[in-house]
Design an enzyme around this catalytic site. Structure first.
Site, PDB file in Angstrom:
ATOM      1  NE  ARG A   1      -5.424  -0.609  26.556  1.00  0.00           N
ATOM      2  CZ  ARG A   1      -4.619  -1.183  27.434  1.00  0.00           C
ATOM      3  NH1 ARG A   1      -3.312  -1.273  27.190  1.00  0.00           N
ATOM      4  NH2 ARG A   1      -5.082  -1.659  28.566  1.00  0.00           N
TER       5      ARG A   1
ATOM      6  CE  LYS B   1      16.649  -6.564  10.553  1.00  0.00           C
ATOM      7  NZ  LYS B   1      17.268  -7.883  10.816  1.00  0.00           N
TER       8      LYS B   1
ATOM      9  CE  LYS C   1      21.546  -4.442   4.617  1.00  0.00           C
ATOM     10  NZ  LYS C   1      22.130  -4.869   5.916  1.00  0.00           N
TER      11      LYS C   1
ATOM     12  CD  GLU D   1      25.459  -6.712   5.415  1.00  0.00           C
ATOM     13  OE1 GLU D   1      24.536  -6.469   6.209  1.00  0.00           O
ATOM     14  OE2 GLU D   1      25.282  -7.187   4.280  1.00  0.00           O
TER      15      GLU D   1
ATOM     16  CG  ASP E   1      25.340 -10.006   7.851  1.00  0.00           C
ATOM     17  OD1 ASP E   1      24.663  -9.999   8.897  1.00  0.00           O
ATOM     18  OD2 ASP E   1      24.901 -10.381   6.751  1.00  0.00           O
TER      19      ASP E   1
END
Length: 293
Positions: free
Chosen positions: A114, A149, A181, A210, A231
């Protein structure tokens, strides 16, 4: 690649650190078997010397990624195993195709099953999804990038699967590339102020900025930025940024890039499209393990 290459050599060839993979696999096995490494079902049915041969086979079409990782899982079991590769990393595989044959003590094979399949299905799924983007963009000068992510504990493996599928890796973490950002821009007061603050503190670190408008893009380039993340811009807005920036910076389109619109974004002339879904939403590719007939 020679068939006598062991799992470690194959991991190195794929850009993975074998020691990292070995340590991670130990943790993954502890999760399923506890630190005592017990499969109470198999131990009740098979004697300690009972041996078997199993085959790992695709149950759907896709792209193979992670077979050396699965090999590492079987090697982590206490008994000797013989792992035979029947397909290579990055290969387009078909439903029913046998990918590997594994011989060893039956208890070991079933105890590892597994964990090995969980990893293999996950990595094949990411590689398959990435390959769809890479195929779509093959006629454009645009590469598909991953993001941060990722699944906690699986980042290096998931980014490996992206590479196998024909994509490229963006930064691995917060430590290797600076990314300015919206919160950073707001705190510093402007795009240029944030850029100069990072450049002053980290003169050797690559900086990505960004931007959300053509004005921000031009401000970033004027400050010295050579990589811009555009973005959530429309293709029309991106085309305007491409024309304005020229070859002074590499450009990445990010935000809601899908298989349905990737070519439209690539047609703007950007260098990259980034797709968080590669690592956070790729469906697994079904892979199974059965006793050899």
């Amino acid at each position: 690649m020679s068939e006598d290459w062991n799992a470690a050599a194959r991991l190195v060839a794929g850009g993975l650190d074998p020691q990292y993979v070995f340590a991670a696999v130990e943790d993954y096995l502890d999760e399923d078997l506890s630190s005592d490494r017990r499969d109470v079902t198999s131990e009740s049915i098979f004697g300690p010397e009972h041996g078997s041969v199993v085959v790992i086979a695709a149950r759907a079409d896709g792209v193979l990624a992670g077979l050396p990782v699965a090999h590492t899982v079987f090697e982590a079991m206490p008994g000797d195993i013989e792992f035979t590769y029947l397909a290579g990393e990055g290969a387009r595989i078909r439903e029913g195709q046998v990918l590997a044959r594994v011989a060893g003590k039956t208890r070991d094979l079933l105890a590892a099953e597994r964990t090995a399949l969980n990893l293999l299905c996950r990595l094949c799924g990411i590689a398959t999804h990435t390959r769809r983007f890479a195929d779509l963009l093959a006629d454009w000068n645009t590469a598909v990038l991953d993001t941060r992510k990722t699944t906690p504990g699986l980042r290096a493996l998931e980014k490996y699967a992206v590479r196998v599928g024909g994509g490229e890796n963006k930064r691995f973490g917060l430590y290797d590339v600076a990314m300015i950002k919206d919160n950073h821009k707001e705190a510093a007061g402007s795009v240029s102020a944030a850029f100069h603050a990072v450049r002053s503190a980290e003169p050797e670190v690559d900086i990505q900025v960004e931007v959300e408008t053509i004005d921000e893009a031009m401000e970033a380039v004027a400050a010295g930025a050579t990589f811009l993340l555009c973005d959530n811009m429309s293709p029309k807005e991106l085309s305007e940024v491409v024309d304005a920036v020229g070859d002074r910076a590499q450009l990445e389109a990010t935000g809601n890039i899908t298989l349905a619109n990737a070519v439209e974004y690539a047609a703007t002339g950007v260098d990259f499209v980034s797709v968080g879904a590669l690592t956070h939403s790729s469906p697994i590719l079904d892979i199974g393990l059965d006793f050899e007939e």
